[in-house]
Design an enzyme around this catalytic site. Sequence first.
Site, PDB file in Angstrom:
ATOM      1  CG  HIS A 165      -2.202  -0.832   0.992  1.00  0.00           C
ATOM      2  ND1 HIS A 165      -3.142  -0.677   1.699  1.00  0.00           N
ATOM      3  CD2 HIS A 165      -2.299  -2.015   0.373  1.00  0.00           C
ATOM      4  CE1 HIS A 165      -4.095  -1.566   1.291  1.00  0.00           C
ATOM      5  NE2 HIS A 165      -3.447  -2.028   0.613  1.00  0.00           N
ATOM      6  CE1 TYR A 219      -1.182   4.414   9.232  1.00  0.00           C
ATOM      7  CE2 TYR A 219      -0.030   3.242   7.604  1.00  0.00           C
ATOM      8  CZ  TYR A 219      -0.873   3.168   8.772  1.00  0.00           C
ATOM      9  OH  TYR A 219      -2.074   2.248   8.567  1.00  0.00           O
ATOM     10  N   PRO A 247      -4.079   1.022  18.376  1.00  0.00           N
ATOM     11  CG  PRO A 247      -5.900  -0.352  17.877  1.00  0.00           C
ATOM     12  CD  PRO A 247      -5.312   0.364  19.122  1.00  0.00           C
ATOM     13  CE1 TYR A 262      -5.130   4.315   8.657  1.00  0.00           C
ATOM     14  CE2 TYR A 262      -5.744   4.009  11.033  1.00  0.00           C
ATOM     15  CZ  TYR A 262      -5.061   3.609   9.928  1.00  0.00           C
ATOM     16  OH  TYR A 262      -4.013   2.714  10.198  1.00  0.00           O
ATOM     17  CE  LYS A 309       4.236   3.476  13.154  1.00  0.00           C
ATOM     18  NZ  LYS A 309       4.177   2.924  11.831  1.00  0.00           N
TER      19      LYS A 309
HETATM   20  P1  RFL Z   1       1.696 -11.269  21.986  1.00  0.00           P
HETATM   21  O1  RFL Z   1       1.010 -11.084  20.554  1.00  0.00           O
HETATM   22  O2  RFL Z   1       0.514 -10.783  22.904  1.00  0.00           O
HETATM   23  O3  RFL Z   1       2.187 -12.413  22.381  1.00  0.00           O
HETATM   24  C1  RFL Z   1       2.499 -12.894  23.633  1.00  0.00           C
HETATM   25  C2  RFL Z   1       2.555 -14.465  23.778  1.00  0.00           C
HETATM   26  O4  RFL Z   1       3.053 -14.844  25.073  1.00  0.00           O
HETATM   27  C3  RFL Z   1       2.198 -15.876  25.669  1.00  0.00           C
HETATM   28  N1  RFL Z   1       2.128 -15.749  27.024  1.00  0.00           N
HETATM   29  C4  RFL Z   1       2.888 -16.480  27.808  1.00  0.00           C
HETATM   30  N2  RFL Z   1       3.673 -17.723  27.679  1.00  0.00           N
HETATM   31  C5  RFL Z   1       4.166 -18.464  28.512  1.00  0.00           C
HETATM   32  N3  RFL Z   1       3.850 -18.232  29.735  1.00  0.00           N
HETATM   33  C6  RFL Z   1       2.975 -16.944  30.169  1.00  0.00           C
HETATM   34  N4  RFL Z   1       3.149 -16.763  31.613  1.00  0.00           N
HETATM   35  C7  RFL Z   1       2.492 -16.226  29.246  1.00  0.00           C
HETATM   36  N5  RFL Z   1       1.745 -15.092  29.298  1.00  0.00           N
HETATM   37  C8  RFL Z   1       1.639 -14.714  27.748  1.00  0.00           C
HETATM   38  C9  RFL Z   1       0.714 -15.388  25.022  1.00  0.00           C
HETATM   39  O5  RFL Z   1      -0.185 -16.482  25.039  1.00  0.00           O
HETATM   40  C10 RFL Z   1       1.025 -14.831  23.698  1.00  0.00           C
HETATM   41  O6  RFL Z   1       1.129 -15.937  22.616  1.00  0.00           O
HETATM   42  O7  RFL Z   1       2.876 -10.201  21.963  1.00  0.00           O
HETATM   43  P2  RFL Z   1       3.930  -9.874  21.168  1.00  0.00           P
HETATM   44  O8  RFL Z   1       4.535 -11.162  20.456  1.00  0.00           O
HETATM   45  O9  RFL Z   1       4.818  -8.647  21.691  1.00  0.00           O
HETATM   46  O10 RFL Z   1       3.353  -9.201  19.828  1.00  0.00           O
HETATM   47  C11 RFL Z   1       2.725  -7.936  19.845  1.00  0.00           C
HETATM   48  C12 RFL Z   1       1.386  -7.719  18.919  1.00  0.00           C
HETATM   49  O11 RFL Z   1       0.659  -8.902  18.814  1.00  0.00           O
HETATM   50  C13 RFL Z   1       0.560  -6.624  18.941  1.00  0.00           C
HETATM   51  O12 RFL Z   1       1.578  -5.798  19.228  1.00  0.00           O
HETATM   52  C14 RFL Z   1      -0.186  -6.231  17.800  1.00  0.00           C
HETATM   53  O13 RFL Z   1      -1.098  -7.173  17.720  1.00  0.00           O
HETATM   54  C15 RFL Z   1      -0.887  -4.696  18.003  1.00  0.00           C
HETATM   55  N6  RFL Z   1      -1.519  -4.360  16.792  1.00  0.00           N
HETATM   56  C16 RFL Z   1      -1.203  -3.899  15.714  1.00  0.00           C
HETATM   57  N7  RFL Z   1       0.033  -4.046  15.286  1.00  0.00           N
HETATM   58  C17 RFL Z   1       0.502  -3.368  14.279  1.00  0.00           C
HETATM   59  O14 RFL Z   1       1.893  -3.312  14.216  1.00  0.00           O
HETATM   60  N8  RFL Z   1      -0.095  -3.255  13.102  1.00  0.00           N
HETATM   61  C18 RFL Z   1      -1.310  -3.251  13.316  1.00  0.00           C
HETATM   62  O15 RFL Z   1      -2.247  -3.019  12.084  1.00  0.00           O
HETATM   63  C19 RFL Z   1      -2.025  -3.656  14.485  1.00  0.00           C
HETATM   64  N9  RFL Z   1      -3.397  -3.916  14.814  1.00  0.00           N
HETATM   65  C20 RFL Z   1      -3.107  -4.800  16.941  1.00  0.00           C
HETATM   66  C21 RFL Z   1      -3.817  -4.196  15.817  1.00  0.00           C
HETATM   67  C22 RFL Z   1      -3.712  -5.057  18.055  1.00  0.00           C
HETATM   68  C23 RFL Z   1      -4.811  -5.282  18.345  1.00  0.00           C
HETATM   69  N10 RFL Z   1      -5.343  -5.825  19.430  1.00  0.00           N
HETATM   70  C24 RFL Z   1      -6.448  -6.801  19.627  1.00  0.00           C
HETATM   71  C25 RFL Z   1      -4.817  -5.566  20.952  1.00  0.00           C
HETATM   72  C26 RFL Z   1      -5.208  -4.573  16.036  1.00  0.00           C
HETATM   73  C27 RFL Z   1      -5.860  -4.909  17.096  1.00  0.00           C
HETATM   74  C28 RFL Z   1      -7.348  -4.875  17.428  1.00  0.00           C
HETATM   75  C1  PHB Z   2      -5.717  -4.000  10.702  1.00  0.00           C
HETATM   76  O1  PHB Z   2      -5.629  -4.191   9.260  1.00  0.00           O
HETATM   77  O2  PHB Z   2      -5.947  -4.925  11.385  1.00  0.00           O
HETATM   78  C2  PHB Z   2      -5.079  -2.625  11.035  1.00  0.00           C
HETATM   79  C3  PHB Z   2      -4.829  -1.889  10.003  1.00  0.00           C
HETATM   80  C4  PHB Z   2      -4.387  -0.615  10.532  1.00  0.00           C
HETATM   81  C5  PHB Z   2      -4.388  -0.285  11.904  1.00  0.00           C
HETATM   82  C6  PHB Z   2      -4.884  -1.129  12.873  1.00  0.00           C
HETATM   83  C7  PHB Z   2      -5.454  -2.347  12.357  1.00  0.00           C
HETATM   84  O3  PHB Z   2      -4.272   0.970  12.233  1.00  0.00           O
END
Ligand code: RFL
Ligand code: PHB
Length: 389
Positions: A72, A384, A292, A200, A296
């Site tokens: 994109h 971004y 989110p 957005y 980032k």
């Molecule tokens: P995670 O993915 O939470 O993984 C942590 C893992 O540790 C395990 N765990 C344990 N294991 C052993 N013993 C324990 N005591 C434990 N406690 C926990 C868990 O089960 C899990 O498997 O952290 P990690 O690896 O640091 O990754 C971070 C990302 O997942 C997170 O930052 C992103 O998902 C955030 N995020 C987005 N980030 C982006 O860069 N671009 C995006 O477009 C974006 N969109 C989003 C998002 C997060 C969202 N939510 C639901 C918070 C959109 C959403 C809606």
């Molecule tokens: C997504 O596709 O899940 C998404 C994209 C951009 C954002 C957050 C989530 O800022």
Amino acid sequence: MRTQVAIIGAGPSGLLLGQLLQKNGIDNVILEQRSGEYVLSRVRAGLIEEGTVGLLERAGVRARLHREGLVHEGIEISFGGRRQRIDFRRLTGKAVTVYGQTEITRDLMEARSTTGAPTLYEAAAVSLHDITSERPRVRYRKDGVEAEIQCDFIAGCDGFHGISRQIIPEAAIRTYERVYPFGWLGVLSDTPPVSQELIYVNHERGFALCSMRSQTRSRLYIQCGLDDNIEDWPDERFWEELKLRLDSVAAAAIVTGPSMEKSIAPLRSFVADPMRFGRLFLAGDAAHIVPPTGAKGLNLAASDVYYLSQALAEFYETKSTRSLDTYSARALARVWQAERFSWWMTRLLHCFPQDTGFDRKVQRAELEYLARSVPAQTALAENYVGLPY
Ligand code: RFL
Ligand code: PHB
């Protein structure tokens, strides 16, 4: 069992770190409390920076990412019934890639399984010991049997609710936090994207975001109340509300369909400083959370892992702790840039329940300035697409 680095958590941080360490000949074991299927079922991030793409390539998961990832070159910001495009390619020379976190996780899991490096899923009661000594240990229970791993270092990649950060004594860590007075309701559906680029939306009914996973799968979000439940939002209500928040052209382009996944996520900014205690190093959501809005979270996890893998490689090559000692400061410098940007995007685009008429006018003035000013668009685009590291 003995290893060089024990990694807690098999999310993107833990799996990417494991792969980068393997590539450097550093032994590691990953301990994950959930099953592999559960980790793969979490629908989260969708958008990755060029730096993250580069790290995934280094980790050996290039092929499917380049085949299926959607490049994109811009996004659109919708307000006041119109849309303003932010042209990343023209303003920064860079682009971002839409490739779901689920796919990244799956690719990293598969790459790891071909190296034979151990990942212990469903490891219960994980606890960390002697982390200020040179011989830290990790205890856990697997299939009802207590076990222990001796290691040189522990990487706390266990997300915001993990145990790693919590073991650091309060006096040794400072935390910074902001909780936002709303959440995001997210829907995944097998319907074509509303537009070719992400939209957005700032609207008086609340924020919305039209994203995608492929040419046939949409990922959509709307701002919702903190007390809302999934049951309050049957599919029909979700589509209706989304339409009300979009401009007429985008609203007319919506194809509705049943949701495949629906969840509500609260929004939070959080930073723990330092990201190290003794021989425990935190990475990703274990150390920091961003709302989110700026996409980032996963990208910050990747840059932490880059700094940490480099520092560990340097230690095993030279016995120097220089980069390990500066890990936290280097990572946090980039974290705070992303914290600021994510907070700013959130502030710019959402409806804050406490806002006065004055606040709303200032928000609109900022959106109008953004639509008119190339320097303002450049500032958004530069952040971004991802700051360098
Ligand atoms: P995670 O993915 O939470 O993984 C942590 C893992 O540790 C395990 N765990 C344990 N294991 C052993 N013993 C324990 N005591 C434990 N406690 C926990 C868990 O089960 C899990 O498997 O952290 P990690 O690896 O640091 O990754 C971070 C990302 O997942 C997170 O930052 C992103 O998902 C955030 N995020 C987005 N980030 C982006 O860069 N671009 C995006 O477009 C974006 N969109 C989003 C998002 C997060 C969202 N939510 C639901 C918070 C959109 C959403 C809606
Ligand atoms: C997504 O596709 O899940 C998404 C994209 C951009 C954002 C957050 C989530 O800022």
